[in-house]
Structures are given as C-alpha cells and as structure tokens.
Write a protein that holds these residues in place. Sequence first.
Motif: not given
Length: 208
Positions: A54-59, A89-92, A131-132
């Motif tokens: 979920v978006m809220e947990n992307r960090d 959106s993708i976070i690395g 940080r997305g």
Amino acid sequence: MCSHGHSHNCASEHIPEVPGDDVYRYDLVSYIDLEKVTTLNESVDGAGKKVFKVMENRDDRTEFVESDCDHELLFNIPFTGHVRLAGISIIGDEDGSHPAKLRLFKDREGMSFDDCRIEADQEIDLKQDPRGVVDYPLKASKFANLHHLSILVDANFGDAETRVFYIGLRGEFQHEFRQRVAIATYEARAQLKDHKNEIPDAVTRTLF
C-alpha cells in the motif's frame, strides 16, 4: 535471459515529480491477485510480490526483492479484474542497484525472459528515485483495459544485482471478468427447467 535492446522512451516526455501523497494515488495494489504474482530471477522465493505494498508503506525497507544471477527481474502481475493503468512509481536504493529501465507488457500471462524478445507495449527510462517522488505516466491507448501486466527490469545503474523496495501502480478498476459475471448472473436467475420436479403445479382454491 532477455535481449537487451536500447530503444528508449521519448526523451522529451515530461516526467513529473510528486511533491506529496495527495497528487497521485498508487492504489491498484488492492486489485492485484498477490498470491499469483510471480517474479523471475529473484534471489529469495516470494520476495517479489512483497514490493507491491500500500502506498502508505512505500518507505518500508524491511521488505524488498533482489535479483539473483544478474541485474534482470521479471514481474508477472495478474489482476482480479480489468483495470486501466495510468502511471507507475518505483523505489530502489541510492546506488547502482536501482532499476534504470523498465519494459512493460500487457496481457501476456506467464512470461519468461525468452518471451521478452518481443516489442514491449512501453519502455521507460528511470531516474534514481529512492523516495518514490517520480511518476511515470503510461500510454492511455495501451493500458486502458487489461487484466495482466508484466514488468521487466531490463537495466540498472551499474551493479551486478538489482534491488527494488516498492512498485506502485496508478489507475482505476474497471470491471470484473465478464465470464465470472455471466456465470454469476446465470446462477442467480431461477431456471425453471432445472427445478421442474421441485415446483408443484399451481392449485387454485376458493376459500369459504
């Protein structure tokens, strides 16, 4: 593994940065059939499906997927119905393991790396985005109505392996699978011929 073509997304295309959570919502995770998501070349079995949060947990960096024998990762993502995809959106990580290029394929279930030799429905060159905050818009004409998405991480920024913490999909749910709807409608409608021995003949009585 996949062939490494070097065709790129349009260089002039503007890639907007997202300054806050209220600009774009990546909520299609609720319509992903997570139990059936598969990831090829993941170093830990089952890790790939955990990046669809979920978006809220992307960090949250406690769960991620890392490639195994080289930099490629291939995600096969089934949805629970038909969806319209509008952005990704993708976070690395903040190093060479961050994905640098994606190739997206619509409605090709169970893809392998050999299957990736075909032309992709869209290719995206990525920025390093730990940080997305970058939104990558998808082609409306290609992703207006689909039930399955394959995402190939085709390159990273130089490391031997690729690491992904989060993939967010932006868009909207459209409708359930037509076959399931048709079956449900059929079952809900009383079929007289199926119950002819269970329904007594109508009897007209006069009450005095």
